[in-house]
Each structure stands twice: as C-alpha cells, then as structure tokens.
Enzyme design. Structure first.
Site, PDB file in Angstrom:
ATOM      1  N   SER A 224       0.846  -1.205   0.000  1.00 45.43           N
ATOM      2  CA  SER A 224       0.000   0.000   0.000  1.00 45.43           C
ATOM      3  C   SER A 224       0.880   1.254   0.000  1.00 45.43           C
ATOM      4  O   SER A 224       2.012   1.234   0.494  1.00 45.43           O
ATOM      5  CB  SER A 224      -0.925  -0.005   1.223  1.00 45.43           C
ATOM      6  OG  SER A 224      -0.171   0.065   2.414  1.00 45.43           O
ATOM      7  N   GLY A 225       0.343   2.340  -0.554  1.00 44.72           N
ATOM      8  CA  GLY A 225       1.030   3.637  -0.503  1.00 44.72           C
ATOM      9  C   GLY A 225       2.301   3.727  -1.324  1.00 44.72           C
ATOM     10  O   GLY A 225       3.346   4.151  -0.824  1.00 44.72           O
ATOM     11  N   CYS A 226       2.219   3.364  -2.619  1.00 43.08           N
ATOM     12  CA  CYS A 226       3.441   3.295  -3.447  1.00 43.08           C
ATOM     13  C   CYS A 226       3.669   4.504  -4.348  1.00 43.08           C
ATOM     14  O   CYS A 226       4.516   4.449  -5.230  1.00 43.08           O
ATOM     15  CB  CYS A 226       3.413   2.040  -4.317  1.00 43.08           C
ATOM     16  SG  CYS A 226       3.510   0.527  -3.373  1.00 43.08           S
TER      17      CYS A 226
ATOM     18  N   GLY B  76       7.327   3.116   0.112  1.00 41.93           N
ATOM     19  CA  GLY B  76       6.500   2.186  -0.675  1.00 41.93           C
ATOM     20  C   GLY B  76       6.968   2.112  -2.115  1.00 41.93           C
ATOM     21  O   GLY B  76       7.095   1.024  -2.695  1.00 41.93           O
TER      22      GLY B  76
ATOM     23  N   SER C 278       7.158   2.389  13.139  1.00 42.72           N
ATOM     24  CA  SER C 278       8.063   3.525  13.335  1.00 42.72           C
ATOM     25  C   SER C 278       8.729   3.344  14.690  1.00 42.72           C
ATOM     26  O   SER C 278       8.205   2.608  15.539  1.00 42.72           O
ATOM     27  CB  SER C 278       7.245   4.821  13.331  1.00 42.72           C
ATOM     28  OG  SER C 278       7.995   5.905  13.849  1.00 42.72           O
TER      29      SER C 278
ATOM     30  N   TYR D 294       0.017  10.465  16.266  1.00 39.92           N
ATOM     31  CA  TYR D 294       0.753   9.623  15.314  1.00 39.92           C
ATOM     32  C   TYR D 294       1.394   8.449  16.064  1.00 39.92           C
ATOM     33  O   TYR D 294       1.278   7.292  15.651  1.00 39.92           O
ATOM     34  CB  TYR D 294       1.823  10.457  14.599  1.00 39.92           C
ATOM     35  CG  TYR D 294       2.712   9.650  13.679  1.00 39.92           C
ATOM     36  CD1 TYR D 294       2.215   9.159  12.465  1.00 39.92           C
ATOM     37  CD2 TYR D 294       4.038   9.368  14.010  1.00 39.92           C
ATOM     38  CE1 TYR D 294       3.036   8.404  11.617  1.00 39.92           C
ATOM     39  CE2 TYR D 294       4.850   8.628  13.165  1.00 39.92           C
ATOM     40  CZ  TYR D 294       4.341   8.152  11.975  1.00 39.92           C
ATOM     41  OH  TYR D 294       5.146   7.402  11.141  1.00 39.92           O
TER      42      TYR D 294
END
Ligand code: NAD
Length: 309
Positions: A8-10, A15, A140, A153
């Site tokens: 996801s998120g490429c 990504g 993270s 976050y």
C-alpha cells in the site's frame, strides 16, 4: 513460482522504493502489486520501475480507507492470493493536542491503523487456507516510544504494534509471519507534508506557551533530527527486502542503528523515567544541547560526550 507482494502507498517514499527493489530482484522472486490511492501519481513509480513495469510490477488503485477500493484491487490479483502483504500507507500528524480536532485524529487512525487492519482482514483467510504468508507493517520508532507533539501519530503506531504482536502468536500456528519494521526519521515527502500542514495550521485552542514550545523548541529540533539522523527511503526499502526474503523473519526490526541509542533509553529503564525525563530535559531545559546530542548521535559519539557521567 514468484511470490505475490501487495504494497500500500506506493506513489512516493518507502512504498515506491520497495516496490521497485522487489520488482527488480535479480532472481525474479516477486510479482509486485504496487498500489496507491491516486493513480494520477503513478508516473514516478512507473519511471523508476523501468522494464519491470508490466512484467514483475503492476500498478493498481487502492485507498486503505475504503473497503470498496480494497475489494476491487484484490479481485484484480491473479488467483486472488497475496503471499506477502506490506502495510506501508501512512500519514503523520504533529502539533499541540488542544489545537487538533478529533476528526483529524480519527483520520490518522483510519489510515495508519484501521487501513492495515482492513487489509489484513481481507488477505488473511487466503493465507490461512494456504498455511503460508508474511505480513510486513511499516511501523516507526514512534511505535516503540512516544515523542513530544506526535501524540496521535505515535498512538496510531503503538496501536499497530499491539495489534500485530498479538496476532503474531496466533498466526505462527498457520505458518504466517508478522514483521514490524521501525524506521527512525526518513527523508521522504512525509516530513515536507507535515511541515506544510504545520505552517498552514493555526492550532486554535492551544495556549501561547504550548505554541511557543511547539514552534520554537520542537520544530527546530525535529528539523535537526531529520538532517542529522535521516535515512534514505532506499535504505529502509533494502532492510524490508531483506526481511521479506528471510526464511525466519523477525517480529521487529529497527532500520536505523544510529537512532537506536534513543530507543535504548526506554528499554534501559522499565519505569519510563529515564526516557521521559531525558527527553524533557533535552527539549525544555537545554535545547542547544539537544541539537548537539543529535549531531553526536549522527557521528556515533553519543552518549559519552553528551551525558556527563
Ligand atoms: P510518504 O508520504 O512518501 O508515503 C506515504 C504513502 O502513503 C504516500 O504514497 C501516500 O499517498 C500514502 N497514503 C496516505 N494515505 C493513504 C490512503 N488512505 N490510502 C493509500 N495510500 C495512502 O512517506 P513515507 O515516509 O514513505 O511513509 C511510509 C510509511 O513509513 C508510513 O507508514 C510512515 O508512517 C512510515 N514512517 C515514515 C517515517 C519518516 O520519517 N518518513 C519514519 C518512520 C515511519
């Protein structure tokens, strides 16, 4: 047979790099489905993929906040089976809590946490049936320890850590592995987007002292953190490729050895005092020293030259 990897998120950052590195694997071990929310942004990925495009890499639309776009994307995967799922899509949020709306915070959770949960729910039945699979989560260092003004976050990454650590136990029974990858600061569009958000935001409801701490102490320290300890998205992608190709993938991997001196402050004192007090003192009492400490971390002489005794 090549393993099907769904990411996801490429459209940018980690990504994009990961999709390209996997698709260009010299042994052609992977068939990559690189997804993004907005296909209008596929140009950079397609250019970087070069000859792999249409061979070992296909680009598909997927918004991790939408069940429908997810279902549609999965229907397009040949055989419908995902061998490796990489939950990479994520958004940041910084600023004084009093100045952020609950709707904004919920959007962060909907992308960072529920986006990954949605995807896992969709691919897990197939992985369980086939008794094999690997789920990689781009978490993270903020999934391990809180960082000032990153409350929401960090909470979204802590949520991922708790969810996937719990799931990992059950899934071992099905020969499915989970890996939480924990980068420190990475030089991607992520930081620029955050800084843009911050310069446009007014943070109504935040008091002047808090705003001063945020703008005049936190922001310069954060900029220095990215400047001195930032890793490239290529490096992070390389670490993820290694995790994906490993026969016994680790549950956790921190990608930035220089940052680990900071996560060690939490691990060294289970009461939490050492980390919270050190971070507080460095930011609020000795911000000049904090900047020096970050530079020392970058060159590897931390903590001996910074923390006396
Ligand atoms: P980035 O902004 O370049 O990449 C994030 C990607 O997620 C973008 O392509 C964005 O379009 C996508 N995205 C956002 N919302 C989405 C949605 N609803 N559906 C689908 N895609 C969506 O930044 P990056 O640094 O490459 O971030 C990738 C991951 O790494 C994130 O999960 C982030 O939290 C994590 N991370 C980043 C850093 C850093 O300092 N950059 C550090 C640690 C972890």
């Amino acid at each position: 047979l090549p393993r099907t990897v769904l990411i996801s998120g490429c459209s940018s950052g980690i990504g994009l790099e990961l999709a390209v590195q996997l698709a260009r694997d010299s042994r052609q071990r992977y068939q990559v489905v690189a997804t993004m929310r907005d296909l209008g942004k596929k140009g950079t990925l397609e250019a970087a993929a070069g000859e792999a495009l249409g061979q070992t890499l296909t680009v598909a639309q997927m918004d991790v906040r939408s069940d429908e776009s997810m279902a549609q994307c999965l229907r397009c995967i040949q055989g419908g089976d995902v061998d490796v799922l990489v939950n990479n899509a994520g958004v940041g949020l910084v600023g004084p809590l009093e100045g952020l709306s609950l709707a904004t915070m919920q959007r962060v959770f909907d992308t960072n946490f529920f986006g990954a949960v949605r995807l896992v729910k969709a691919v897990l039945p197939g992985m369980k049936r086939r008794r094999q699979g690997h789920i990689v989560v781009v978490s993270s260092v903020m999934g391990l320890q809180g960082v000032v003004f990153n409350d929401v976050y960090a909470a979204s990454k802590f949520a991922l850590e708790g969810f996937f650590e719990s799931l990992a136990i059950q899934l071992l029974q099905f020969n499915i592995f989970i890996s939480l990858v924990e980068p420190g600061p990475v030089g991607t569009a992520f930081e620029e987007k955050l800084l843009e958000q911050v310069s446009a935001a007014q943070f109504p409801g935040a008091d002047p002292d808090t705003l001063h701490y945020f703008r005049d102490l936190y922001l310069p320290a954060s900029r220095e953190l990215f400047r001195s300890l930032g890793q490239s998205p290529q490096d992070v992608a390389q670490a993820i490729v290694k995790v994906i190709s490993s026969a016994r993938p680790p549950l956790r991997l921190q990608t930035n050895a220089r940052y680990s001196a900071l996560t060690a402050l939490k691990a060294a004192d289970p009461s939490g005092r050492l980390y919270v007090w050190s971070a507080h003192r460095l930011l609020f009492r000795w911000p000049g020293l904090l900047i020096r400490a970050l530079r020392c971390l970058a060159c590897g002489c931390f903590p001996s030259r910074v923390l006396p005794g």
